[in-house]
Design an enzyme around this catalytic site. Structure first.
Site, PDB file in Angstrom:
ATOM      1  N   LYS A 196       0.816  -1.220  -0.009  1.00  0.00           N
ATOM      2  CA  LYS A 196       0.132  -0.001  -0.113  1.00  0.00           C
ATOM      3  C   LYS A 196       0.873   1.242  -0.006  1.00  0.00           C
ATOM      4  O   LYS A 196       0.571   2.374  -0.754  1.00  0.00           O
ATOM      5  CB  LYS A 196      -0.877  -0.072   1.162  1.00  0.00           C
ATOM      6  N   ASP A 203      -9.095   3.548   4.154  1.00  0.00           N
ATOM      7  CA  ASP A 203      -9.786   2.109   4.482  1.00  0.00           C
ATOM      8  C   ASP A 203     -10.425   1.737   3.516  1.00  0.00           C
ATOM      9  O   ASP A 203     -11.115   2.558   2.613  1.00  0.00           O
ATOM     10  CB  ASP A 203     -10.532   2.357   5.897  1.00  0.00           C
ATOM     11  N   ASP A 241      -9.230  -9.544  -5.312  1.00  0.00           N
ATOM     12  CA  ASP A 241      -9.055  -9.234  -6.916  1.00  0.00           C
ATOM     13  C   ASP A 241      -9.473 -10.316  -7.536  1.00  0.00           C
ATOM     14  O   ASP A 241     -10.341 -10.139  -8.907  1.00  0.00           O
ATOM     15  CB  ASP A 241      -7.693  -8.597  -7.174  1.00  0.00           C
ATOM     16  N   ARG A 254      -9.359   2.605  -5.321  1.00  0.00           N
ATOM     17  CA  ARG A 254      -8.194   3.423  -4.751  1.00  0.00           C
ATOM     18  C   ARG A 254      -7.876   4.605  -5.659  1.00  0.00           C
ATOM     19  O   ARG A 254      -7.801   5.868  -5.236  1.00  0.00           O
ATOM     20  CB  ARG A 254      -7.120   2.727  -4.203  1.00  0.00           C
TER      21      ARG A 254
END
Length: 197
Positions: free
Chosen positions: A17, A71, A153, A179
């Site tokens: 991330k 989040d 995914d 995101r």
């Protein structure tokens, strides 16, 4: 570090991330740093936005720098929004999370779902500077497909693409992903904030 670069701490211990945010923030005048090792913030919120805010405020206070938290998770219509904010804690590993979700949906025709990502930037005094939320709609496949990505995914087929996130190259996933969409909403306001600070 040049004096015109602001430190932005990523409120996460997840190296994948952090690398993703370093890429997204590369053309902004910020120096991206990871949160201190061993820091673990309790995510007690009932929404993605609440959890992002809790993490950003805690890390900003602790480090004395602006902090960016996210989040995100998967909400499945037929499961009343589950796993939702518990997406990463739904089972111990990615493979077990996928197996548990597919088992919960066994025999269900309704397969619609969405990935949501909430981003929050907080200042060291606890003030929330920016909050945005991105969404990607799709459906849950009946079995995993593709070798890329992580998490859910391989079982999330993005609407109108006929491909799961795990079947997409990284640039395409970034284009469609929750995101990436959230970050697109964050980027210009963040640029303005940095200029004004």
């Amino acid at each position: 570090m040049s004096k015109d670069k602001r430190i932005l701490v990523i409120a996460s211990g997840n190296q994948g991330k952090i690398r993703e945010f370093q890429g997204l923030l590369a053309d902004l005048p910020v120096t991206v740093e990871a949160q201190p090792d061993g820091l673990d913030v309790d995510e007690t919120g009932e929404t993605f936005q609440a959890n992002a805010r809790i993490k950003a405020q805690a890390v900003a206070r602790l480090t004395g720098h602006w902090a960016l938290a996210d989040d995100s998770g998967l909400s499945v219509t037929a499961l009343q929004g589950a796993p939702g904010v518990h997406s990463s804690r739904y089972a111990p590993t990615d493979a077990e999370r996928i197996a548990k979700l597919l088992a919960a949906m066994d025999g269900l025709q309704e397969r619609s779902a969405e990935f949501r990502a909430a981003l929050c930037i907080a200042a060291p005094d606890g003030n929330v500077l920016l909050e945005v939320e991105g969404c990607c709609e799709g459906q849950i496949t009946r079995e995993p497909r593709g070798n890329g990505g992580f998490g859910y995914d391989p079982i999330f087929e993005v609407s109108k693409t006929r491909r799961t996130f795990a079947e997409m190259p990284p640039a395409e996933k970034k284009h469609y992903g929750h995101r990436g969409r959230a970050f697109a909403l964050l980027k210009n306001p963040l640029q303005d904030l940095i200029k004004a600070s």
